[in-house]
Design an enzyme around this catalytic site. Structure first.
Site, PDB file in Angstrom:
ATOM      1  N   CYS A   1       0.830  -1.210   0.000  1.00  0.00           N
ATOM      2  CA  CYS A   1       0.000   0.000   0.000  1.00  0.00           C
ATOM      3  C   CYS A   1       0.862   1.257   0.000  1.00  0.00           C
ATOM      4  CB  CYS A   1      -0.927  -0.004   1.210  1.00  0.00           C
ATOM      5  SG  CYS A   1      -2.012   1.435   1.275  1.00  0.00           S
TER       6      CYS A   1
ATOM      7  N   CYS B   1      -0.576   4.104   2.038  1.00  0.00           N
ATOM      8  CA  CYS B   1      -0.371   3.970   3.491  1.00  0.00           C
ATOM      9  C   CYS B   1       1.077   4.291   3.875  1.00  0.00           C
ATOM     10  CB  CYS B   1      -0.649   2.541   3.967  1.00  0.00           C
ATOM     11  SG  CYS B   1      -2.078   1.756   3.261  1.00  0.00           S
ATOM     12  N   ASP B   2       2.024   3.777   3.109  1.00  0.00           N
ATOM     13  CA  ASP B   2       3.417   3.772   3.563  1.00  0.00           C
ATOM     14  C   ASP B   2       4.359   4.677   2.769  1.00  0.00           C
ATOM     15  OD1 ASP B   2       2.714   1.842   5.409  1.00  0.00           O
ATOM     16  OD2 ASP B   2       3.174   0.176   4.075  1.00  0.00           O
TER      17      ASP B   2
END
Ligand code: NAP
Length: 320
Positions: A145, A148-149
């Site tokens: 992701c 997300c990261d």
């Protein structure tokens, strides 16, 4: 367990816990079947996909960020505070043909329920390499992701790789160009599957480089990724690409196998089909929330919002 539950919530990611918070505060005394802990990220985990995410920087209310596991622990604590009950088992099959509904658990129990909220999420597909899993679990620079990261300091101004050729891969690659020094898009064929608009974004980017006809043989590095070993699908030649992060974007699989034979309608991609602007499924009294019913947004905050909707829909259903 009660004789007949008002509402059983299956799944314990942002959607499941949020529906538990709302259902508990509505005095529905929800039972949350949260799943059995597992050692591999390729299957559904209690706590959902955020259990595999290190820093979460885009969940509103946490200006300094929060780790995925801490965020999920907070969700759970809040759900428990209002009296949600927890059963650490998997649901293995559902009979929605009778009222009350009957759910069978991995422990062999049968749970009877007036209403059910399915919030089992979706799991990111992985390449299936041993070192990929090891570095993904340990925060070693392998992720499924980018949203997300990708913005974490460790990836800033570093060469990164995205694996895949669909819309997700190109969207993630495009997102990463904001932070990375260079983004390699590793694809197993010589043309992308993604929409033309997404392709144009990548072809026009000075930082993105398509790497055609390559599969990933291995992920290199002990505590964190140092590179990936590639194999040319045409010539069979092997090569190493030095990168400080690898984002796998080869699709997701919704966690619906336990619904086989239940009569729940799925869409063409295998996700639970919902009525427009509602969490209702085709079966009255069965609701769905989060990634299991959302192939598009797939964010913690959107899943939590859907969990809220499902609890309110279940409350209205039980009241009528
Ligand atoms: P997808 O369209 O199924 O693409 C998966 C990609 O991964 C394909 O390029 C596939 O290669 C590759 N792949 C699959 N298994 C692989 C493996 N084992 N090793 C290497 N490569 C592998 O999945 P997605 O990109 O997640 O998109 C899912 C759906 O959501 C699509 O309908 C997409 O259009 C939609 N979506 C839309 C947007 C948007 O509109 N902004 C954004 C994201 C997703 P092949 O091409 O060779 O099969």
């Amino acid at each position: 367990m009660s004789e007949i539950e008002n509402v059983v919530i299956i799944g314990s990611g942002p959607a499941g816990w949020t529906s538990a918070i709302y259902a508990a505060r509505a005095d529905l005394n929800p039972l949350c079947v949260i799943g059995v802990p597992k050692s591999t990220p390729s299957i559904v985990l209690p706590g959902g996909q955020l259990m595999l995410t290190t820093e979460v920087e885009n969940y509103p209310g946490f200006p300094e960020g929060i780790t995925g596991p801490d965020l999920m622990a907070g969700f759970q604590k809040q759900a428990e505070r209002f009296g949600s009950r927890i059963l650490t088992q998997d649901v293995v099959s559902c009979d929605f043909s009778t009222k009350p509904f009957a759910l069978t658990t991995s422990g062999g129990e049968t749970i009877l329920a007036k209403s059910v909220i399915v919030a089992t999420g979706a799991t990111a597909n992985w390449l299936g390499l041993e070192n990929e899993m090891r570095l993904a679990m340990g925060g070693g620079g392998v992720s499924a992701c980018a949203v997300c990261d990708g913005a974490l300091p460790v990836y800033r101004d570093q060469p990164l790789a995205v694996v895949g050729g669909g819309d997700s891969a190109l969207e993630e690659a495009s997102y990463l160009t904001k932070f990375a020094s260079e983004v390699f898009v590793i694809h197993r064929r010589d043309e992308f599957r993604a929409s033309k608009a997404m392709q144009k974004r990548i072809f026009d980017s000075e930082k993105a480089t398509p790497v055609w006809n390559k599969t990933v043989l291995d992920v290199l590095g002990e505590d964190s990724i140092t590179g990936i070993l590639l194999k040319d699908t045409v010539t069979g030649e092997e090569s190493t690409l030095e990168v400080k992060g690898m984002f796998v974007a080869i699709g997701h699989t919704p966690a619906t196998s336990f619904l086989d034979g239940s009569g729940i309608e799925l869409d063409s991609k295998g996700y639970i089909a919902l009525h427009t602007r509602s969490s209702a499924t085709n079966i009255e009294g069965v609701f769905a929330a989060g990634d299991v019913a959302d192939a598009h947004y797939r964010q913690a905050i959107s899943a939590a919002g859907m969990g809220c909707m499902a609890a309110i829909d279940a409350e209205h259903y039980l009241a009528t």
